[in-house]
Design an enzyme around this catalytic site. Structure first.
Site, PDB file in Angstrom:
ATOM      1  N   SER A  35      34.708  33.098  28.803  1.00  0.00           N
ATOM      2  CA  SER A  35      35.687  32.789  29.731  1.00  0.00           C
ATOM      3  C   SER A  35      35.911  34.049  30.578  1.00  0.00           C
ATOM      4  O   SER A  35      36.492  34.167  31.475  1.00  0.00           O
ATOM      5  CB  SER A  35      36.908  32.368  29.153  1.00  0.00           C
ATOM      6  OG  SER A  35      37.409  32.991  28.194  1.00  0.00           O
ATOM      7  N   ASP A  71      48.683  35.763  27.200  1.00  0.00           N
ATOM      8  CA  ASP A  71      47.283  35.998  27.343  1.00  0.00           C
ATOM      9  C   ASP A  71      46.997  37.331  27.868  1.00  0.00           C
ATOM     10  O   ASP A  71      47.153  37.748  28.734  1.00  0.00           O
ATOM     11  CB  ASP A  71      47.109  35.134  28.368  1.00  0.00           C
ATOM     12  CG  ASP A  71      45.364  34.801  28.706  1.00  0.00           C
ATOM     13  OD1 ASP A  71      44.555  35.902  28.087  1.00  0.00           O
ATOM     14  OD2 ASP A  71      45.115  34.133  29.446  1.00  0.00           O
ATOM     15  N   HIS A 123      42.422  37.488  29.211  1.00  0.00           N
ATOM     16  CA  HIS A 123      41.872  37.336  30.614  1.00  0.00           C
ATOM     17  C   HIS A 123      42.652  38.078  31.691  1.00  0.00           C
ATOM     18  O   HIS A 123      43.488  38.785  31.342  1.00  0.00           O
ATOM     19  CB  HIS A 123      42.039  35.690  31.165  1.00  0.00           C
ATOM     20  CG  HIS A 123      41.397  34.744  30.305  1.00  0.00           C
ATOM     21  ND1 HIS A 123      42.140  34.463  29.028  1.00  0.00           N
ATOM     22  CD2 HIS A 123      40.025  34.576  29.948  1.00  0.00           C
ATOM     23  CE1 HIS A 123      41.138  33.577  28.100  1.00  0.00           C
ATOM     24  NE2 HIS A 123      39.936  33.665  28.780  1.00  0.00           N
TER      25      HIS A 123
END
Length: 423
Positions: free
Chosen positions: A154, A388, A391
């Site tokens: 990702s 998060d 990312h």
């Protein structure tokens, strides 16, 4: 006699006048030549020192003793991965998130309500040279008729979204096609340039085989078999790979139950040994299947997380302590370097780890959506735990990764007009 003397005198005067005229003409030509050389030199200096590379013919110099090491340094040339972050509020981000409707909820921090956008205004500057800013139209020109594939987890999807948005914002939307419906394959196409930028989901690079059986489901990581999507990688002009993060996921989030190698199944194996087997499988494919006269291969280094203290939660400034090192198994990083160093195919190492370590401020934190729900509305009491910190917001840090990819193309003469590689 008198007539002859008069003619002779006139002839001498004419000859003298011609001689003086020639001297004046020569002096004039020398002056103009000097002036023209001066102008040309001035133009050359202007082009060489420019931050913008609007034409594929404009390049940084490449020394005759070209030699690249694993830190991204070219012998005798500047290391674009060694530098510092400079706050540049007068510089706008290369695009607005609103310009790219296909950006995922995971990275659309502004759309998800993040206040303050200082994280968008930091610029990576090399210590010893100027890095060209990514010019979307120039990059499209360089990619005319070409395929770019970005393969991995990702974080490479994060890089694909950044690059797709950078190029999408450089041309009219009607002249593009973007398909993001699939979770495992995404593509941006620029119609007028006949080029594509594709993402393939393959977090291990090798094949993860899931066998659904009512009696006993099993997930087998086949260390000697490349991902099934590899048949679609072949022939791409630029290949950008990454792996690493999924290998160290612990406990319940571990993705496999068994390893397979040479027809044998293993319940237990040291992660470093399994990872090195997988990297050798990938390296063998690159060495045997990639046409180096046509394709160029990049491997992006580990994108650091900021889950340990200081976490990314509520941070608005980069980490300024240059001694700070994000936590990630050094053994995994060394295996990547060792594998690439032993390959027959030249693989350029995009060493973005150090420059990304300092950017704890640029993660989505609580301003991300998972399964359509904003973290900030569902885990208010445990925001730090649910943030998060892996990312990156877009616009943001992955734009710099792509700027350095673009700079590598410029530095290594990877363009249609100048390279025998025809990239």
């Amino acid at each position: 006699m008198e007539v002859y003397s008069t003619i002779n005198e006139r002839w001498r005067l004419c000859t003298l006048a011609c001689f003086i005229g020639c001297i004046i003409l020569i002096c004039s030509l020398n002056y103009n030549t000097s002036k023209n050389v001066s102008v040309l030199q001035s133009m050359a200096i202007s082009v060489t020192s420019s931050h913008e590379f609007s034409s594929p013919n404009v390049q940084l110099s490449q020394p005759s003793n070209y030699n690249e090491n694993m830190n991204g340094t070219i012998k005798g040339e500047c290391n674009i991965f060694d530098g510092k972050w400079v706050y540049s509020p007068q510089s706008s981000p290369p695009y607005s998130g609103l310009q790219c409707p296909f950006l995922s909820d995971q990275v659309s921090c502004k759309r998800n309500g993040r206040p303050g956008f200082e994280y968008e205004n930091w610029s990576w500057e090399a210590k010893e040279c100027d890095i060209p800013r990514l010019n979307g139209r120039d990059m499209l020109e360089r990619l005319r008729g070409k395929r770019v594939i970005i393969v991995g987890d990702s974080l490479n999807r994060n890089q694909w979204e950044s690059l797709a948005c950078l190029l999408y914002s450089a041309v009219p939307p009607s002249r593009t096609r973007v398909n993001v419906k699939s979770a495992v394959y995404k593509v941006f196409r620029a119609k007028d340039y006949k080029c594509s930028v594709e993402f393939y989901w393959s977090p291990f690079l090798v094949q993860l085989e899931v066998n659904y059986n009512k009696a006993n489901d099993s997930r087998i990581l086949r260390l000697d078999t490349l991902s099934t999507s590899s048949r679609k990688w072949k022939g791409a002009d630029i290949m950008v790979f990454n792996t690493g993060h999924w290998w160290v996921h612990p406990g319940k989030i571990k993705a496999w139950d068994l390893f397979q190698h040479n027809g044998k199944l293993f319940e237990e194996m040291e992660i470093e040994l399994a990872f090195e087997m997988a990297m050798k499988t990938w390296a063998h494919w690159v060495d045997t299947e990639v046409d180096t006269s046509k394709s160029r291969v990049f491997f992006r280094s580990i994108s650091p997380e900021h889950k340990e203290k200081p976490t990314c939660y509520n941070r608005t400034q980069p980490i300024m302590d240059e001694s700070y090192v994000a936590i990630f198994p050094e053994s995994i990083i060394e295996i990547v370097k060792r594998t690439i160093g032993g390959m027959r195919t030249p693989v350029r190492y995009l060493n973005i780890t150090k420059l990304s370590q300092y950017r704890a401020d640029a993660h989505p934190s609580i301003y991300a959506r998972k399964r359509g729900k904003l973290l900030i509305t569902n885990q208010k009491k445990q925001q730090e735990y649910y943030s998060d910190c892996s990312h990156w917001c877009l616009p943001g840090v992955p734009d710099t990764w792509n700027r350095l990819l673009y700079a590598s193309m410029v530095l290594h003469n990877l363009s249609n007009s100048t390279s025998h590689i025809d990239l």
